[in-house]
Design an enzyme around this catalytic site. Sequence first.
Site, mmCIF file in Angstrom:
data_model
loop_
_atom_site.group_PDB
_atom_site.id
_atom_site.type_symbol
_atom_site.label_atom_id
_atom_site.label_comp_id
_atom_site.label_asym_id
_atom_site.label_seq_id
_atom_site.Cartn_x
_atom_site.Cartn_y
_atom_site.Cartn_z
ATOM 1 N N ALA A 13 23.430 22.903 27.785
ATOM 2 C CA ALA A 13 22.710 22.472 26.579
ATOM 3 C C ALA A 13 21.752 23.574 26.112
ATOM 4 O O ALA A 13 21.672 23.876 24.916
ATOM 5 C CB ALA A 13 21.941 21.180 26.850
ATOM 6 N N VAL A 14 21.035 24.177 27.039
ATOM 7 C CA VAL A 14 20.120 25.271 26.669
ATOM 8 C C VAL A 14 20.907 26.567 26.485
ATOM 9 O O VAL A 14 20.656 27.322 25.543
ATOM 10 C CB VAL A 14 19.005 25.447 27.723
ATOM 11 C CG1 VAL A 14 18.152 26.670 27.417
ATOM 12 C CG2 VAL A 14 18.126 24.189 27.783
ATOM 13 N N SER A 40 33.652 27.010 34.740
ATOM 14 C CA SER A 40 33.781 27.485 33.357
ATOM 15 C C SER A 40 34.417 28.863 33.252
ATOM 16 O O SER A 40 34.627 29.372 32.145
ATOM 17 C CB SER A 40 32.401 27.546 32.694
ATOM 18 O OG SER A 40 31.810 26.280 32.705
ATOM 19 N N CYS A 128 9.400 22.454 28.929
ATOM 20 C CA CYS A 128 9.499 22.165 27.493
ATOM 21 C C CYS A 128 8.289 21.398 26.954
ATOM 22 O O CYS A 128 7.764 21.716 25.884
ATOM 23 C CB CYS A 128 10.783 21.388 27.209
ATOM 24 S SG CYS A 128 11.136 20.100 28.419
ATOM 25 N N SER A 158 18.224 15.236 26.104
ATOM 26 C CA SER A 158 18.829 16.551 26.299
ATOM 27 C C SER A 158 18.027 17.434 27.248
ATOM 28 O O SER A 158 18.562 18.419 27.763
ATOM 29 C CB SER A 158 19.000 17.270 24.956
ATOM 30 O OG SER A 158 17.750 17.349 24.302
ATOM 31 N N GLY A 159 16.754 17.091 27.488
ATOM 32 C CA GLY A 159 15.944 17.840 28.448
ATOM 33 C C GLY A 159 16.558 17.814 29.841
ATOM 34 O O GLY A 159 16.276 18.676 30.668
ATOM 35 N N HIS A 252 11.176 16.448 21.712
ATOM 36 C CA HIS A 252 10.155 15.684 22.434
ATOM 37 C C HIS A 252 8.995 15.343 21.508
ATOM 38 O O HIS A 252 8.573 16.170 20.685
ATOM 39 C CB HIS A 252 9.560 16.530 23.572
ATOM 40 C CG HIS A 252 10.496 16.827 24.697
ATOM 41 N ND1 HIS A 252 11.734 16.244 24.843
ATOM 42 C CD2 HIS A 252 10.331 17.642 25.772
ATOM 43 C CE1 HIS A 252 12.298 16.702 25.959
ATOM 44 N NE2 HIS A 252 11.477 17.553 26.528
ATOM 45 N N ASN A 326 13.059 20.363 21.914
ATOM 46 C CA ASN A 326 12.908 20.736 23.327
ATOM 47 C C ASN A 326 13.907 21.793 23.771
ATOM 48 O O ASN A 326 13.668 22.507 24.740
ATOM 49 C CB ASN A 326 13.051 19.492 24.220
ATOM 50 C CG ASN A 326 14.370 18.775 24.027
ATOM 51 O OD1 ASN A 326 14.684 18.320 22.926
ATOM 52 N ND2 ASN A 326 15.163 18.696 25.078
HETATM 53 P P1 A2P Z 1 29.101 24.960 34.108
HETATM 54 O O1 A2P Z 1 29.258 24.483 32.697
HETATM 55 O O2 A2P Z 1 30.183 25.900 34.521
HETATM 56 O O3 A2P Z 1 28.866 23.855 35.099
HETATM 57 P P2 A2P Z 1 23.044 21.854 31.606
HETATM 58 O O4 A2P Z 1 21.594 22.212 31.742
HETATM 59 O O5 A2P Z 1 23.432 21.482 30.219
HETATM 60 O O6 A2P Z 1 23.458 20.836 32.623
HETATM 61 O O7 A2P Z 1 23.861 23.206 31.939
HETATM 62 C C1 A2P Z 1 23.785 23.822 33.199
HETATM 63 C C2 A2P Z 1 24.375 25.222 33.110
HETATM 64 O O8 A2P Z 1 24.266 25.842 34.394
HETATM 65 C C3 A2P Z 1 25.841 25.249 32.760
HETATM 66 O O9 A2P Z 1 26.115 26.398 31.998
HETATM 67 C C4 A2P Z 1 26.494 25.321 34.137
HETATM 68 O O10 A2P Z 1 27.792 25.898 34.133
HETATM 69 C C5 A2P Z 1 25.547 26.264 34.822
HETATM 70 N N1 A2P Z 1 25.662 26.195 36.274
HETATM 71 C C6 A2P Z 1 25.644 25.104 37.058
HETATM 72 N N2 A2P Z 1 25.812 25.441 38.352
HETATM 73 C C7 A2P Z 1 25.955 26.789 38.400
HETATM 74 C C8 A2P Z 1 26.158 27.754 39.432
HETATM 75 N N3 A2P Z 1 26.226 27.403 40.715
HETATM 76 N N4 A2P Z 1 26.256 29.062 39.083
HETATM 77 C C9 A2P Z 1 26.165 29.434 37.798
HETATM 78 N N5 A2P Z 1 25.967 28.580 36.774
HETATM 79 C C10 A2P Z 1 25.866 27.271 37.065
#
Ligand code: A2P
Length: 350
Positions: A13-14, A40, A128, A158-159, A252, A326
């Site tokens: 989200a961020v 991803s 935030c 979304s936070g 927020h 936020n």
């Molecule tokens: P991914 O989409 O591959 O899970 P949010 O705050 O919206 O939940 O997003 C979290 C972000 O942190 C996403 O881009 C997520 O990637 C990434 N992320 C989560 N776990 C890891 C990890 N172990 N290493 C790198 N990025 C991560």
Amino acid sequence: DGYTVAILGATGAVGTRLIQQLEQSTIPVNKIKLLASYRSAGKKLQFKGQDVTVEEAKPESFEGVDIVLASAGGSVSKKLLPEAVKRGAVCVDNTSAFRMEEDVPLVVPEVNEAALYNHHGIIANPNCSTIQMMVALEPIRKAFGLKQIIVSTYQAASGAGQSALNELYSEAQDYLDGKDMHADIFPTKGDEKHYPLAFNLLPQIDVLEDNLYSHEEWKMIHETKKIMLGDMDSPEIKVTATCVRVPVPISHGESIYIEVEDKSATTEKIQELIRQAQGAVLEDDPKHQIYPQPINAVGKRDTYVGRIRPDLENEGAFNMWVVSDNLLKGAAWNTVQIAERLVADNLVHN
Ligand code: A2P
């Protein structure tokens, strides 16, 4: 010339907002690396109209990177940012992993940009809720002094990240369809019980601590002191917070009560300070029902301030209502804004 910039958590989200804010920033970007979890890897996102393939974040990912913008959660930052610093990068971290470390500046550029000069490779972006409160209150503190802050937050879903926002939407859909709502995330992933947020209010953000405050409330208290006074435990300003999650997707709201030192403060003078303040917009015209609202702040970099009024019982005390996106000033924009200042002040080195 130009910088190699890595966005850690680029799919979140961020993270998606970090990409947008960086596209619109003054930072000359030579090369962009989009990093996320293995889930991803291979996914394509866009930067300035070009496809960029997302890579799994590993220590080697930071080879040759100048600036890291991180928002992948505290444990990921703890593990990977020291690896990035080792390889010569400067990191602006949106998580709480390093915020309270002595040699890590905690920065809201409108308030304490000078703290950037003391960085050792990692700069922390505040929480935030803290950021938007600082934008609204620092001009008042500078002009009149602050004795006390009592804040209650109305924090958007979304936070807690993209999956939490999706949970709010599916709960709302289920509620309207007459089905049972299903909760897996709110109030916080890291706790035992989960409750629906749709058509509800949850007075718990992050974990509840032994002192009976939530960790989010603790952050607001100590981050405020570190940003305004340079000391996370300063007794100079008394701060207390109640943090509540509300079923709003983005932006927020905060109800803030302040006591100022200088009794010459008036509502009109405070309104004028907000009008002049960087990053703040006065939306305060009760006769015409003008006041900040979350839906109007979405997608904006500014912090909106209204409902400014003197307390009717306590002299030198005022109440106000403060709203900001936020994901932008509370996260992606403040992070990119810090990086812009690092570039402008020639501080991209460690
Ligand atoms: P991914 O989409 O591959 O899970 P949010 O705050 O919206 O939940 O997003 C979290 C972000 O942190 C996403 O881009 C997520 O990637 C990434 N992320 C989560 N776990 C890891 C990890 N172990 N290493 C790198 N990025 C991560």
